[in-house]
Write a protein that holds these residues in place. Structure first.
Motif, PDB file in Angstrom:
ATOM      1  N   THR A 296      -7.058  27.185  -3.163  1.00 44.85           N
ATOM      2  CA  THR A 296      -6.727  27.679  -4.502  1.00 44.85           C
ATOM      3  C   THR A 296      -7.980  28.049  -5.277  1.00 44.85           C
ATOM      4  O   THR A 296      -8.056  29.115  -5.902  1.00 44.85           O
ATOM      5  CB  THR A 296      -5.931  26.609  -5.275  1.00 44.85           C
ATOM      6  OG1 THR A 296      -4.748  26.283  -4.547  1.00 44.85           O
ATOM      7  CG2 THR A 296      -5.549  27.113  -6.647  1.00 44.85           C
ATOM      8  N   ALA A 297      -8.995  27.180  -5.226  1.00 44.50           N
ATOM      9  CA  ALA A 297     -10.239  27.444  -5.955  1.00 44.50           C
ATOM     10  C   ALA A 297     -10.957  28.670  -5.409  1.00 44.50           C
ATOM     11  O   ALA A 297     -11.500  29.486  -6.170  1.00 44.50           O
ATOM     12  CB  ALA A 297     -11.145  26.222  -5.887  1.00 44.50           C
TER      13      ALA A 297
ATOM     14  N   CYS B  72      -4.760  17.477   3.645  1.00 47.92           N
ATOM     15  CA  CYS B  72      -3.909  18.598   3.222  1.00 47.92           C
ATOM     16  C   CYS B  72      -4.123  18.950   1.759  1.00 47.92           C
ATOM     17  O   CYS B  72      -4.254  20.130   1.408  1.00 47.92           O
ATOM     18  CB  CYS B  72      -2.440  18.250   3.468  1.00 47.92           C
ATOM     19  SG  CYS B  72      -1.979  18.209   5.203  1.00 47.92           S
ATOM     20  N   ILE B  73      -4.175  17.935   0.893  1.00 51.73           N
ATOM     21  CA  ILE B  73      -4.341  18.229  -0.532  1.00 51.73           C
ATOM     22  C   ILE B  73      -5.737  18.763  -0.817  1.00 51.73           C
ATOM     23  O   ILE B  73      -5.924  19.628  -1.694  1.00 51.73           O
ATOM     24  CB  ILE B  73      -4.040  16.968  -1.390  1.00 51.73           C
ATOM     25  CG1 ILE B  73      -3.867  17.358  -2.855  1.00 51.73           C
ATOM     26  CG2 ILE B  73      -5.126  15.917  -1.248  1.00 51.73           C
ATOM     27  CD1 ILE B  73      -2.724  18.280  -3.131  1.00 51.73           C
ATOM     28  N   MET B  74      -6.751  18.301  -0.072  1.00 56.45           N
ATOM     29  CA  MET B  74      -8.106  18.834  -0.255  1.00 56.45           C
ATOM     30  C   MET B  74      -8.188  20.283   0.202  1.00 56.45           C
ATOM     31  O   MET B  74      -8.840  21.120  -0.442  1.00 56.45           O
ATOM     32  CB  MET B  74      -9.112  17.975   0.501  1.00 56.45           C
ATOM     33  CG  MET B  74      -9.321  16.592  -0.099  1.00 56.45           C
ATOM     34  SD  MET B  74     -10.476  15.569   0.857  1.00 56.45           S
ATOM     35  CE  MET B  74     -11.989  16.508   0.660  1.00 56.45           C
TER      36      MET B  74
ATOM     37  N   TYR C 252      -2.017   8.611   5.925  1.00 60.84           N
ATOM     38  CA  TYR C 252      -2.689   8.722   4.628  1.00 60.84           C
ATOM     39  C   TYR C 252      -3.817   9.760   4.704  1.00 60.84           C
ATOM     40  O   TYR C 252      -3.974  10.602   3.805  1.00 60.84           O
ATOM     41  CB  TYR C 252      -3.251   7.354   4.228  1.00 60.84           C
ATOM     42  CG  TYR C 252      -3.717   7.279   2.790  1.00 60.84           C
ATOM     43  CD1 TYR C 252      -2.863   6.840   1.785  1.00 60.84           C
ATOM     44  CD2 TYR C 252      -5.015   7.645   2.441  1.00 60.84           C
ATOM     45  CE1 TYR C 252      -3.290   6.768   0.473  1.00 60.84           C
ATOM     46  CE2 TYR C 252      -5.446   7.587   1.132  1.00 60.84           C
ATOM     47  CZ  TYR C 252      -4.577   7.137   0.153  1.00 60.84           C
ATOM     48  OH  TYR C 252      -4.998   7.078  -1.145  1.00 60.84           O
ATOM     49  N   PHE C 253      -4.582   9.704   5.791  1.00 61.04           N
ATOM     50  CA  PHE C 253      -5.683  10.645   5.977  1.00 61.04           C
ATOM     51  C   PHE C 253      -5.166  12.075   6.075  1.00 61.04           C
ATOM     52  O   PHE C 253      -5.772  13.019   5.539  1.00 61.04           O
ATOM     53  CB  PHE C 253      -6.472  10.266   7.232  1.00 61.04           C
ATOM     54  CG  PHE C 253      -7.672  11.130   7.472  1.00 61.04           C
ATOM     55  CD1 PHE C 253      -8.819  10.965   6.704  1.00 61.04           C
ATOM     56  CD2 PHE C 253      -7.663  12.102   8.461  1.00 61.04           C
ATOM     57  CE1 PHE C 253      -9.936  11.763   6.910  1.00 61.04           C
ATOM     58  CE2 PHE C 253      -8.770  12.896   8.677  1.00 61.04           C
ATOM     59  CZ  PHE C 253      -9.914  12.730   7.906  1.00 61.04           C
ATOM     60  N   HIS C 254      -4.029  12.256   6.731  1.00 60.90           N
ATOM     61  CA  HIS C 254      -3.418  13.587   6.848  1.00 60.90           C
ATOM     62  C   HIS C 254      -3.048  14.139   5.471  1.00 60.90           C
ATOM     63  O   HIS C 254      -3.284  15.320   5.169  1.00 60.90           O
ATOM     64  CB  HIS C 254      -2.170  13.497   7.746  1.00 60.90           C
ATOM     65  CG  HIS C 254      -1.394  14.768   7.814  1.00 60.90           C
ATOM     66  ND1 HIS C 254      -0.278  14.985   7.017  1.00 60.90           N
ATOM     67  CD2 HIS C 254      -1.558  15.888   8.570  1.00 60.90           C
ATOM     68  CE1 HIS C 254       0.208  16.185   7.291  1.00 60.90           C
ATOM     69  NE2 HIS C 254      -0.547  16.746   8.228  1.00 60.90           N
TER      70      HIS C 254
ATOM     71  N   VAL D 173       0.841  -1.197   0.000  1.00 59.07           N
ATOM     72  CA  VAL D 173       0.000   0.000   0.000  1.00 59.07           C
ATOM     73  C   VAL D 173       0.878   1.249   0.000  1.00 59.07           C
ATOM     74  O   VAL D 173       1.598   1.491   0.969  1.00 59.07           O
ATOM     75  CB  VAL D 173      -0.928   0.011   1.230  1.00 59.07           C
ATOM     76  CG1 VAL D 173      -1.836   1.237   1.180  1.00 59.07           C
ATOM     77  CG2 VAL D 173      -1.756  -1.253   1.278  1.00 59.07           C
ATOM     78  N   PRO D 174       0.837   2.045  -1.054  1.00 59.59           N
ATOM     79  CA  PRO D 174       1.630   3.284  -1.066  1.00 59.59           C
ATOM     80  C   PRO D 174       0.854   4.440  -0.452  1.00 59.59           C
ATOM     81  O   PRO D 174      -0.383   4.403  -0.373  1.00 59.59           O
ATOM     82  CB  PRO D 174       1.854   3.522  -2.558  1.00 59.59           C
ATOM     83  CG  PRO D 174       0.605   2.982  -3.190  1.00 59.59           C
ATOM     84  CD  PRO D 174       0.170   1.809  -2.341  1.00 59.59           C
ATOM     85  N   LEU D 175       1.575   5.464  -0.028  1.00 58.74           N
ATOM     86  CA  LEU D 175       0.923   6.686   0.414  1.00 58.74           C
ATOM     87  C   LEU D 175       0.447   7.471  -0.804  1.00 58.74           C
ATOM     88  O   LEU D 175       0.853   7.211  -1.934  1.00 58.74           O
ATOM     89  CB  LEU D 175       1.894   7.536   1.235  1.00 58.74           C
ATOM     90  CG  LEU D 175       2.245   7.023   2.635  1.00 58.74           C
ATOM     91  CD1 LEU D 175       3.337   7.894   3.247  1.00 58.74           C
ATOM     92  CD2 LEU D 175       1.020   6.995   3.533  1.00 58.74           C
ATOM     93  N   ALA D 176      -0.417   8.420  -0.561  1.00 57.85           N
ATOM     94  CA  ALA D 176      -0.921   9.234  -1.662  1.00 57.85           C
ATOM     95  C   ALA D 176       0.203  10.048  -2.305  1.00 57.85           C
ATOM     96  O   ALA D 176       0.224  10.249  -3.517  1.00 57.85           O
ATOM     97  CB  ALA D 176      -2.029  10.157  -1.161  1.00 57.85           C
ATOM     98  N   PHE D 177       1.171  10.512  -1.485  1.00 51.29           N
ATOM     99  CA  PHE D 177       2.291  11.311  -1.987  1.00 51.29           C
ATOM    100  C   PHE D 177       3.567  10.823  -1.321  1.00 51.29           C
ATOM    101  O   PHE D 177       3.561  10.375  -0.167  1.00 51.29           O
ATOM    102  CB  PHE D 177       2.078  12.805  -1.680  1.00 51.29           C
ATOM    103  CG  PHE D 177       0.809  13.355  -2.246  1.00 51.29           C
ATOM    104  CD1 PHE D 177       0.719  13.753  -3.564  1.00 51.29           C
ATOM    105  CD2 PHE D 177      -0.322  13.463  -1.444  1.00 51.29           C
ATOM    106  CE1 PHE D 177      -0.461  14.244  -4.084  1.00 51.29           C
ATOM    107  CE2 PHE D 177      -1.506  13.956  -1.949  1.00 51.29           C
ATOM    108  CZ  PHE D 177      -1.577  14.345  -3.278  1.00 51.29           C
TER     109      PHE D 177
END
Length: 244
Positions: free
Chosen positions: A46-47, A38-40, A32-34, A10-14
């Motif tokens: 940004t949006a 952060c990316i959300m 992973y949740f952290h 299982v890899p991390l998202a980043f």
């Protein structure tokens, strides 16, 4: 969230350096949740910043159109009264309101650049760097439409280009509207107005010669011309990398 259901490898998202072991399912889940949170948050911030900047630019365009509409009503004041003193009073009030409205609109444009100028400058260069980072792998890929990496790069390229285009498009519209005031004032029937009103209209035209611009720290002017220059540079870079 799909990787959380995997049982192995299982890899991390980043990619990140973590000062603890991820062998435990609980520590991996929170790490992973952290990253996901952060990316959300980064995407939402940004949006929201870009949306607020666009709304302010549209608001400035609307205010400029309101000023033009009010100025066009000057010749119709003659129909309301035959008294020159009353007409002069009505014209003076209307011109004073238009001048103050024009000044406040330009102030709003200055506040827009002061608030969003550094943000736009950073986002612009980050987008250009991201554009270059996408173009290089695109030049090495095959033209097969069944390749998943090809579609990933295409969507990334389209997203980056869209971000730059929105700033340039609305910045160009804002500048166009502010410059159009001088032309609209010129089209007014000046013969029916008083001498002082003519002088005030001339002052508005002189002020409108300096348009409201969306700039990044007064270095980059966001216009359609700037966008086309970026597209040409990106296409040139793609051709050079494709031949190497």
């Amino acid at each position: 969230m799909a990787p959380l259901s995997w049982k192995s490898n299982v890899p991390l998202a980043f990619n990140a350096w973590i000062p603890y072991s991820l062998e435990s399912k609980i520590t991996y889940f929170f790490t992973y949740f952290h990253q996901i949170v952060c990316i959300m948050m980064a995407a939402c911030i940004t949006a929201s910043v870009e949306s607020l900047a666009m709304v302010i630019m549209l608001h400035i365009c609307a205010q400029l159109e309101i000023i033009v509409h009010r100025l066009k009503s000057l010749p119709r004041l003659q129909e309301k009264s035959n008294s020159q003193s009353i007409i002069y009073e009505l014209e003076s009030k209307l011109i004073k309101d238009c001048v103050n409205h024009h000044i406040h609109t330009y102030t709003l444009g200055e506040n827009l650049n002061e608030t969003f100028g550094p943000v736009i400058f950073v986002q612009f260069f980050v987008s250009v760097i991201a554009l270059g980072a996408v173009i290089y792998p695109m030049s090495k890929l095959s033209t097969s439409l069944y390749d998943l990496n090809t579609w990933r790069l295409i969507f990334t390229f389209a997203s980056t280009i869209s971000q730059i285009f929105l700033y340039c498009f609305y910045g160009d519209k804002m500048m166009e509207k502010s410059m159009a005031i001088a032309e609209e004032v010129y089209q007014i029937d000046w013969i029916e107005t008083t001498i002082k009103t003519k002088k005030n209209l001339t002052s508005i035209m002189m002020r409108a010669e300096k348009p409201i611009k969306l700039t990044g720290l007064s270095i980059i002017i966001m216009t359609i011309e700037t966008f086309f220059k970026i597209i040409k540079s990106a296409y040139s870079a793609y051709n050079v990398l494709k031949k190497t």
